[in-house]
Scaffold this motif. Sequence first.
Motif, mmCIF file in Angstrom:
data_model
loop_
_atom_site.group_PDB
_atom_site.id
_atom_site.type_symbol
_atom_site.label_atom_id
_atom_site.label_comp_id
_atom_site.label_asym_id
_atom_site.label_seq_id
_atom_site.Cartn_x
_atom_site.Cartn_y
_atom_site.Cartn_z
ATOM 1 N N GLU A 224 -3.651 -8.311 2.885
ATOM 2 C CA GLU A 224 -3.687 -9.779 2.829
ATOM 3 C C GLU A 224 -3.431 -10.264 1.397
ATOM 4 N N GLN A 225 -4.056 -9.630 0.432
ATOM 5 C CA GLN A 225 -3.836 -10.020 -0.975
ATOM 6 C C GLN A 225 -2.369 -9.851 -1.367
ATOM 7 N N LYS A 226 -1.766 -8.761 -0.938
ATOM 8 C CA LYS A 226 -0.367 -8.496 -1.258
ATOM 9 C C LYS A 226 0.530 -9.559 -0.612
ATOM 10 N N LEU A 227 0.249 -9.884 0.637
ATOM 11 C CA LEU A 227 1.052 -10.904 1.333
ATOM 12 C C LEU A 227 0.912 -12.267 0.661
ATOM 13 N N ARG A 228 -0.295 -12.571 0.214
ATOM 14 C CA ARG A 228 -0.513 -13.846 -0.485
ATOM 15 C C ARG A 228 0.271 -13.868 -1.801
ATOM 16 N N SER A 229 0.360 -12.701 -2.457
ATOM 17 C CA SER A 229 1.120 -12.631 -3.711
ATOM 18 C C SER A 229 2.621 -12.801 -3.462
ATOM 19 N N TYR A 230 3.038 -12.578 -2.213
ATOM 20 C CA TYR A 230 4.439 -12.795 -1.841
ATOM 21 C C TYR A 230 4.727 -14.269 -1.551
ATOM 22 N N GLY A 231 3.703 -15.100 -1.641
ATOM 23 C CA GLY A 231 3.894 -16.529 -1.426
ATOM 24 C C GLY A 231 3.725 -16.978 0.015
ATOM 25 N N LEU B 286 -1.338 -0.482 10.176
ATOM 26 C CA LEU B 286 -2.568 -0.900 9.510
ATOM 27 C C LEU B 286 -3.729 -0.583 10.436
ATOM 28 N N ASP B 287 -4.591 0.325 10.013
ATOM 29 C CA ASP B 287 -5.717 0.748 10.841
ATOM 30 C C ASP B 287 -6.883 1.076 9.921
ATOM 31 N N GLU B 288 -7.896 0.207 9.896
ATOM 32 C CA GLU B 288 -9.014 0.392 8.971
ATOM 33 C C GLU B 288 -9.858 1.616 9.296
ATOM 34 N N GLU B 289 -9.931 1.986 10.559
ATOM 35 C CA GLU B 289 -10.697 3.178 10.924
ATOM 36 C C GLU B 289 -10.006 4.416 10.332
ATOM 37 N N ARG B 290 -8.688 4.462 10.464
ATOM 38 C CA ARG B 290 -7.911 5.562 9.897
ATOM 39 C C ARG B 290 -8.015 5.555 8.365
ATOM 40 N N PHE B 291 -8.012 4.350 7.770
ATOM 41 C CA PHE B 291 -8.180 4.233 6.317
ATOM 42 C C PHE B 291 -9.512 4.841 5.898
ATOM 43 N N ALA B 292 -10.586 4.472 6.614
ATOM 44 C CA ALA B 292 -11.928 4.953 6.276
ATOM 45 C C ALA B 292 -11.992 6.478 6.376
ATOM 46 N N GLN B 293 -11.389 7.040 7.415
ATOM 47 C CA GLN B 293 -11.399 8.496 7.581
ATOM 48 C C GLN B 293 -10.655 9.181 6.434
ATOM 49 N N GLU C 92 -2.545 4.775 3.431
ATOM 50 C CA GLU C 92 -3.451 3.926 4.210
ATOM 51 C C GLU C 92 -3.925 2.759 3.354
ATOM 52 N N ARG C 93 -3.989 1.582 3.955
ATOM 53 C CA ARG C 93 -4.417 0.370 3.244
ATOM 54 C C ARG C 93 -5.503 -0.337 4.039
ATOM 55 N N THR C 94 -6.278 -1.183 3.331
ATOM 56 C CA THR C 94 -7.255 -2.020 4.012
ATOM 57 C C THR C 94 -6.597 -3.346 4.344
#
Length: 167
Positions: free
Chosen positions: A35-42, A61-68, A28-30
């Motif tokens: 976004e940071q990873k995608l920016r690092s991809y250029g 990508l689901d922040e609620e699932r990440f939080a749980q 799970e990711r935030t």
Amino acid sequence: MFKTDKTPKAYTPGEALQKIAAFCAYQERTQKEVEQKLRSYGLDEDEAGEIIIRLSREKLLDEERFAQAFVRGHYRHKQWGRRRIVQELKQKGISEYCIKSGMKEIDGEEYYQNLLAVLEKKARQEKEKNPRVRRQKISVYLTGKGYEQDLIKMALDEHAAAEAAAE
């Protein structure tokens, strides 16, 4: 010889989508991490935003699932208290709604048992002989783990009563 200044490889949005989908499928990711990873991809902000929307729609990508998942892991395995978990989630940029949803993963009785287990372990390790200073040191440690003061006091009182009964 060798060049040491490695510039990150720039990916097309299609390549980035494949890489980031695997990144999200692994654990799970935030949204902030992705976004940071995608920016690092250029990728620029618009391209990254479109990919994030697509990942959300596809439930990668689901922040609620990440939080749980974060709450379950940190309260069961790291034995953190509620306050520390909430603080860490806020630091990761998780919304209040998702934090509240994640915190529902905590079972009150299991939570208190965790607190007692952490207290017992710390009490066995603590070298301090003066009972007042010893209690203070354990209390500070438990506060650092994120437990609430009223629960810490209850647990310390319970622990002291059990020690007194054992003598």
